[in-house]
Design a protein around this motif. Sequence first.
Motif, PDB file in Angstrom:
ATOM      1  N   VAL A  44       0.818  -1.212   0.000  1.00 35.09           N
ATOM      2  CA  VAL A  44       0.000   0.000   0.000  1.00 35.09           C
ATOM      3  C   VAL A  44       0.852   1.262   0.000  1.00 35.09           C
ATOM      4  N   LEU A  45       1.887   1.302   0.828  1.00 38.60           N
ATOM      5  CA  LEU A  45       2.705   2.511   0.969  1.00 38.60           C
ATOM      6  C   LEU A  45       3.864   2.560  -0.019  1.00 38.60           C
ATOM      7  N   ARG A  46       3.933   1.559  -0.917  1.00 40.25           N
ATOM      8  CA  ARG A  46       4.995   1.491  -1.926  1.00 40.25           C
ATOM      9  C   ARG A  46       6.386   1.555  -1.291  1.00 40.25           C
ATOM     10  N   ASN A  47       6.530   0.927  -0.148  1.00 35.65           N
ATOM     11  CA  ASN A  47       7.809   0.912   0.559  1.00 35.65           C
ATOM     12  C   ASN A  47       8.741  -0.079  -0.123  1.00 35.65           C
ATOM     13  N   LYS A  48       9.809   0.411  -0.748  1.00 38.22           N
ATOM     14  CA  LYS A  48      10.692  -0.452  -1.510  1.00 38.22           C
ATOM     15  C   LYS A  48      11.417  -1.462  -0.633  1.00 38.22           C
ATOM     16  N   ASN A  49      11.626  -1.138   0.664  1.00 32.98           N
ATOM     17  CA  ASN A  49      12.336  -2.063   1.550  1.00 32.98           C
ATOM     18  C   ASN A  49      11.543  -3.349   1.776  1.00 32.98           C
ATOM     19  N   TYR A  50      10.213  -3.280   1.568  1.00 38.33           N
ATOM     20  CA  TYR A  50       9.382  -4.457   1.854  1.00 38.33           C
ATOM     21  C   TYR A  50       8.628  -4.950   0.611  1.00 38.33           C
ATOM     22  N   ALA A  51       9.115  -4.543  -0.564  1.00 39.37           N
ATOM     23  CA  ALA A  51       8.458  -4.991  -1.795  1.00 39.37           C
ATOM     24  C   ALA A  51       8.555  -6.504  -1.966  1.00 39.37           C
ATOM     25  N   TRP A  52       9.613  -7.128  -1.384  1.00 37.83           N
ATOM     26  CA  TRP A  52       9.812  -8.572  -1.522  1.00 37.83           C
ATOM     27  C   TRP A  52       8.670  -9.372  -0.893  1.00 37.83           C
ATOM     28  N   MET A  53       7.959  -8.753   0.089  1.00 35.95           N
ATOM     29  CA  MET A  53       6.903  -9.485   0.784  1.00 35.95           C
ATOM     30  C   MET A  53       5.723  -9.816  -0.137  1.00 35.95           C
ATOM     31  N   SER A  54       5.503  -8.992  -1.160  1.00 32.63           N
ATOM     32  CA  SER A  54       4.354  -9.198  -2.041  1.00 32.63           C
ATOM     33  C   SER A  54       4.374 -10.587  -2.667  1.00 32.63           C
ATOM     34  N   ASP A  55       5.499 -10.938  -3.296  1.00 33.93           N
ATOM     35  CA  ASP A  55       5.597 -12.249  -3.928  1.00 33.93           C
ATOM     36  C   ASP A  55       5.934 -13.342  -2.927  1.00 33.93           C
ATOM     37  N   SER A  56       6.618 -12.987  -1.821  1.00 33.93           N
ATOM     38  CA  SER A  56       6.987 -14.004  -0.831  1.00 33.93           C
ATOM     39  C   SER A  56       5.750 -14.610  -0.171  1.00 33.93           C
ATOM     40  N   ILE A  57       4.805 -13.760   0.208  1.00 32.68           N
ATOM     41  CA  ILE A  57       3.584 -14.273   0.836  1.00 32.68           C
ATOM     42  C   ILE A  57       2.793 -15.111  -0.175  1.00 32.68           C
ATOM     43  N   TYR A 113      -0.571  -5.021   2.504  1.00 30.94           N
ATOM     44  CA  TYR A 113       0.226  -4.856   3.719  1.00 30.94           C
ATOM     45  C   TYR A 113       0.851  -3.460   3.695  1.00 30.94           C
ATOM     46  N   LYS A 114       1.187  -2.978   4.887  1.00 31.62           N
ATOM     47  CA  LYS A 114       1.873  -1.694   4.996  1.00 31.62           C
ATOM     48  C   LYS A 114       2.731  -1.708   6.247  1.00 31.62           C
ATOM     49  N   ALA A 115       3.831  -0.961   6.208  1.00 28.49           N
ATOM     50  CA  ALA A 115       4.779  -0.919   7.330  1.00 28.49           C
ATOM     51  C   ALA A 115       4.692   0.443   8.018  1.00 28.49           C
ATOM     52  N   ARG A 116       4.905   0.410   9.331  1.00 29.35           N
ATOM     53  CA  ARG A 116       4.931   1.649  10.104  1.00 29.35           C
ATOM     54  C   ARG A 116       6.045   1.538  11.145  1.00 29.35           C
ATOM     55  N   GLN A 127      -3.216  -7.841   5.801  1.00 30.07           N
ATOM     56  CA  GLN A 127      -4.627  -8.234   5.708  1.00 30.07           C
ATOM     57  C   GLN A 127      -4.781  -9.094   4.470  1.00 30.07           C
ATOM     58  N   VAL A 128      -5.234 -10.324   4.675  1.00 32.29           N
ATOM     59  CA  VAL A 128      -5.395 -11.293   3.585  1.00 32.29           C
ATOM     60  C   VAL A 128      -6.849 -11.754   3.560  1.00 32.29           C
ATOM     61  N   ASP A 129      -7.429 -11.790   2.355  1.00 32.58           N
ATOM     62  CA  ASP A 129      -8.846 -12.142   2.175  1.00 32.58           C
ATOM     63  C   ASP A 129      -8.936 -13.284   1.163  1.00 32.58           C
ATOM     64  N   VAL A 141     -10.679 -14.373   6.436  1.00 28.47           N
ATOM     65  CA  VAL A 141     -10.093 -13.034   6.510  1.00 28.47           C
ATOM     66  C   VAL A 141      -9.093 -13.030   7.658  1.00 28.47           C
ATOM     67  N   LYS A 142      -7.849 -12.628   7.371  1.00 26.62           N
ATOM     68  CA  LYS A 142      -6.817 -12.623   8.395  1.00 26.62           C
ATOM     69  C   LYS A 142      -6.154 -11.257   8.455  1.00 26.62           C
ATOM     70  N   ASN A 143      -6.049 -10.739   9.690  1.00 24.00           N
ATOM     71  CA  ASN A 143      -5.312  -9.504   9.971  1.00 24.00           C
ATOM     72  C   ASN A 143      -4.223  -9.847  10.972  1.00 24.00           C
ATOM     73  N   GLU A 144      -3.005  -9.481  10.666  1.00 22.44           N
ATOM     74  CA  GLU A 144      -1.887  -9.849  11.546  1.00 22.44           C
ATOM     75  C   GLU A 144      -0.790  -8.799  11.451  1.00 22.44           C
ATOM     76  N   GLU A 145      -0.095  -8.615  12.591  1.00 19.33           N
ATOM     77  CA  GLU A 145       1.052  -7.716  12.631  1.00 19.33           C
ATOM     78  C   GLU A 145       2.292  -8.510  13.008  1.00 19.33           C
ATOM     79  N   ALA A 146       3.443  -8.068  12.482  1.00 21.82           N
ATOM     80  CA  ALA A 146       4.709  -8.743  12.809  1.00 21.82           C
ATOM     81  C   ALA A 146       5.833  -7.720  12.748  1.00 21.82           C
ATOM     82  N   ALA A 147       6.737  -7.850  13.677  1.00 21.96           N
ATOM     83  CA  ALA A 147       7.905  -6.967  13.688  1.00 21.96           C
ATOM     84  C   ALA A 147       8.873  -7.407  12.593  1.00 21.96           C
ATOM     85  N   VAL A 148       9.492  -6.411  11.951  1.00 24.22           N
ATOM     86  CA  VAL A 148      10.433  -6.725  10.875  1.00 24.22           C
ATOM     87  C   VAL A 148      11.786  -7.028  11.504  1.00 24.22           C
TER      88      VAL A 148
END
Length: 497
Positions: A44-57, A113-116, A127-129, A141-148
């Motif tokens: 969502v936030l177009r954060n390049k540091n976490y772009a790998w998560m899109s295909d990894s998940i 997903y988005k990072a803060r 958030q996965v649907d 429907v799953k909502n989950e948070e995880a520390a990087v």
Amino acid sequence: MRVLQALAPVWFVAFFIGGAIALPRIYAAETLKRRVLVLPLENVLRNKNYAWMSDSIAENLKSNLLRSGRFEVLDVALLRKIDSSIQFAGLDATNASALARRLNCEVAIVGHYKARRQGRHDIVMFQVDAVDALEKKSVVVKNEEAAVNAEIFDAVKNLAQTISDELSQSLEPLDSEAYHRDDRVEKLIRRIENPPKGFLDTFTLGASPGSPPVKSEPAFDIDTFEYDIYVDYDQAEGVSAYLLDYQYWGRRRTPTIRATGGSCERARCVFTSRDPVVTLADVVGKQKITYTFKIHLPHPKGPLVSRWWVTAGYPATKSFALLGQSNPEALAKDGGIPFDAMRGFGHFEAGLGSGRLQFSDTIKWALVTQAFFAQGDVSQFVADSGYDARLSLLSVGGGLRLDRSFLMSGERSRTGRYGFAPFVGLYVHYQQFFRELAGAALTTAAFVPEIGINQYFRFGYKLRWRWVLTLAAGSFIYSDQNLSYARASVGVEYAFR
């Protein structure tokens, strides 16, 4: 023996219970694994540091779903091969359902997903649907948070495992008889997953310009290089040359075209035999690939049965004293039958013609079967005796008919709706004269010549159906007697040519 008798009820119960358990399995309908469209999660936030998560998940979801054995998976890699321009941003449950159905998928998984920043750590919120595309509703429907940190990989894996487990519990396999996927999409998916070794995608045998369309498109297998193509009479009618139309798998090519039992100039072929063979050859990689098409053309004179008809009508009957034949006035012992008393009630005719073994191109033969029914009050002893007997006549027979047809708009016209055909028929009839159907009967045979004219009013598919109006005259000829008739009949005819 007594022990066996005592155990018999136990065996019966055990057999009954075992059968009750086994029968549902024997007669259970075959099931179809649901196919899941796994879409990359949106960053969502177009954060390049976490772009790998899109295909990894998405990859973790695919692995867990396949491991469960309950689902097939269409992943993003295959999806991009189907349509490289497809966009995944902004997909919700409704949009994902529509996309899944177009791709023969019954389940879609979308999310974001988005990072803060939280203190000294980055936190990623997922958030996965999982959507039932057939019912257009979310099932997991799953909502989950995880520390990087080092545990983020375990968090992604666990999330995928949880979704896979809950999806397996929520959705049952499909009934393969009640649910069908689009064959065209299935063919495309199969070919992308297993690329063909050859170069052809489709092959169509068409008519030359100005002729009726002739098409034969085989259902290609990805690694089959030999096909039989059957051309029917409708397709071949009026066609002198055929055009080869083929679509390629991959880049466009110019294959070498050869024919046996005919000749091909580029993509135009003229066949001189009923079973020509056309080959298309080209080199794919370092391998020469040759497609062989065995073409089966119909008999040039048409099908074995080229037309058939049925008619029914009314015959008017009359006996004529010709060439020494006599017609008695009354029914007398050892005498003839007074045929003038017989009145026709009905006539039925059925026939079929063939395009084969004809006498000429213009005069056609056909086989005909007929049935007549007549009744009459016949005087006994003398004409004015006052004693009458009601006789019934059933006459059934058949034979050969020769006719010559004409079309008012031209002999070979395909559009003329009216035509006529004079004919001559020669038949033999088996006859019974009786007072009661179940009583005694007089059995005889008659030779029946007939002349007439059929009038045709064409309609229907390629004007092959025809209304038939028949006007004819004939005579049942016996030894020293005759019963002549004139009849009018109506019915239908179907002509293949």
